[in-house]
Design an enzyme around this catalytic site. Structure first.
Site, short mmCIF file in Angstrom:
data_model
loop_
_atom_site.label_atom_id
_atom_site.label_comp_id
_atom_site.label_asym_id
_atom_site.label_seq_id
_atom_site.Cartn_x
_atom_site.Cartn_y
_atom_site.Cartn_z
N GLU A 1 -4.94 -8.92 0.86
CA GLU A 1 -5.61 -8.56 2.12
C GLU A 1 -7.09 -8.36 1.85
OE1 GLU A 1 -4.14 -5.11 4.31
OE2 GLU A 1 -2.07 -5.68 3.92
N GLU B 1 0.81 -1.23 0.00
CA GLU B 1 0.00 0.00 0.00
C GLU B 1 0.85 1.28 0.00
OE1 GLU B 1 -2.89 -0.19 3.17
OE2 GLU B 1 -3.92 -1.89 2.26
#
Length: 464
Positions: free
Chosen positions: A367, A168
């Site tokens: 995720e 991220e």
């Protein structure tokens, strides 16, 4: 029971974690301090319940026990991150042999238990020594990161075959340079652009180093939190707003990582408002020639936007929200604990987008998960947390994932966030995400939740 949703042979079932959120031992065995250790010392009041990263879930001391629990919950793969400041305490310079020893033991223990290690190099945890010289604003840090990556590939690459440069990478940009929820708490669009650009360069440089290291059967990727942007309506102003949100929050990293080029519309937009980053000759060639083999996709919630209701304040700091407003769709399904919308079809939409617009790159869900406050109240007499809401959350997302696979998307696995309840960046243990409960009142005692047993069954049957 017949299996209705069968997944491809060799599907990756597992979970993901990050070093700072589970290891603890933040000052032990020669670990250097990172921005989280430092910020917590400076402003503990900004951390939920005043809890910092010094102990977290104590994986550093209990990894053997934890890996046994991974086996018991059906994991055949597990993603963790290496702490840069543990491995190289100053960010550059001497390697900490105790850290090498620790990560070697973790990797070997995983492999012995039939769990493939997926290793990520950077999960929001800049070594403080490097932050002092500007962090990702400083081009020197790109080279420091590339050296760190090389050490990791050479040290662990004989056993680790799945590598990721960043998790991220947009988050430190948003948190540290736009919205004030990560250190260094700067609100400055120009600096944010520069940080994002240097992060992409660091990523490309690590990919280049990886190719030279020549790890047998190795693959390198990046993990992006892709958040599909949905317009409120098909009105041109709403559609344009959603497109701009997509450029900023998804495509700013997705396009250079997978296609090797920045989206022309994004470049045009930054140019129009005089926010282009400082570049050097050879940068774009580096990005173009070092695209990823594998993409990790983190998906939690959709982004819904609409055209601006009001003109932006000309004197306020420039923000992405100059171009759109967030839209709260009536009737949306919510996770009230986290304030996030639950929209399972989003996982399908973004995977189809990868198939249609990104060469159907090999990818996996790296995720996906649901954070719930006060899970203790669901503990039954036997001491197990009955988290049926988590089972439902995963199951409904897996149905859409299965549909994407049936339609030819090149998706290889599903990892949940997270393996065990962990320390969250500023929220400590407020919301719990794990398959395994960590009881802070009982010396971090671990117990498998109902979802962990359910997941084991899914993994063993390769479907449900």
């Amino acid at each position: 029971m017949a299996i209705k949703y069968k997944f491809p042979e060799g599907f990756w079932w597992g979970s993901a974690t990050s070093a700072t959120q589970i290891e603890g031992a933040s000052r032990e065995d020669g670990k250097g301090i990172n921005i989280w250790d430092y910020w917590y010392e400076q402003e503990p009041n900004r951390f939920f319940d005043g809890i910092g990263p010094e102990k977290t879930s104590d994986f550093y001391h209990r990894y053997k026990e934890d890996i046994q629990l991974m086996k018991e919950t059906g994991h055949n793969s597990f993603r963790f991150s290496i702490s840069w400041s543990r491995l190289i305490p100053g960010g550059t310079g001497k390697v900490n042999e105790k850290a090498v020893d620790f990560y070697n033991r973790v990797i070997d223990e995983l492999i012995q238990n039939g769990i493939e290690p997926f290793v990520n190099l950077f999960h929001f945890d800049m070594p403080m020594e490097l932050q002092k010289i500007g962090g990702w604003e400083n081009r020197k840090v790109i080279d420091s990161y590339a050296s760190y990556a090389k050490i990791c590939f050479e040290t662990f690459g004989d056993r680790v075959k799945k590598w990721f440069t960043f998790n991220e990478p947009i988050v430190p940009v948003e948190g540290g340079y736009l919205y004030d929820f990560h250190y260094p708490n700067v609100v400055d669009f120009q600096r944010a652009v520069q940080v994002a650009y240097h992060t992409v360069l660091a990523h490309a440089k690590a990919v280049q180093v990886f190719r030279k290291t020549n790890i047998k059967d190795g693959k390198i990727g990046i993990i992006l939190n892709l958040t599909p942007s949905y317009p409120r309506s098909q009105h041109p102003a709403d559609v344009k707003a959603a497109n701009i949100a997509d450029l900023f929050f998804n495509r700013s990293f997705l396009d250079p990582a997978v296609k090797g080029v920045y989206p022309a519309e994004l470049v045009e937009l930054l140019k129009t408002y005089s926010f282009l980053p400082k570049t050097e000759e050879g940068d774009l060639k580096l990005i173009r020639e070092n695209t990823v083999d594998l993409l990790g996709v983190n998906y939690y919630q959709p982004r819904r936007v609409k055209a601006k209701e009001n003109l932006p304040n000309p004197y306020a700091p420039f923000m992405p929200e100059r171009f759109f407003d967030d839209y709260e769709m009536p009737g949306r399904k919510m996770n009230r604990h986290r304030g996030w919308e639950i929209y399972e079809k989003g996982i399908y939409d973004l995977l189809i987008n990868l198939k249609e617009n990104y060469g159907n790159i090999e990818c996996y869900i790296s995720e996906n998960g649901i954070g719930v406050e006060g899970e203790e109240k669901f503990r039954n007499e036997e001491g197990m947390i009955e988290d049926d809401y988590r089972i439902e959350f995963i199951r409904e997302h897996l149905k859409w994932l299965h549909k994407a696979i049936r339609e030819g998307v090149n998706v290889k696995g599903y990892h949940m966030w997270t393996f065990m309840d962990n320390w969250s960046w500023t929220n400590a243990y407020k919301n719990r995400y794990g398959f395994v409960s960590v009881n802070l009142d009982k010396d971090c005692e671990r117990t498998i939740k109902k979802s962990g047993y359910w997941f084991k069954q899914v993994a063993e049957q390769n479907g449900f």
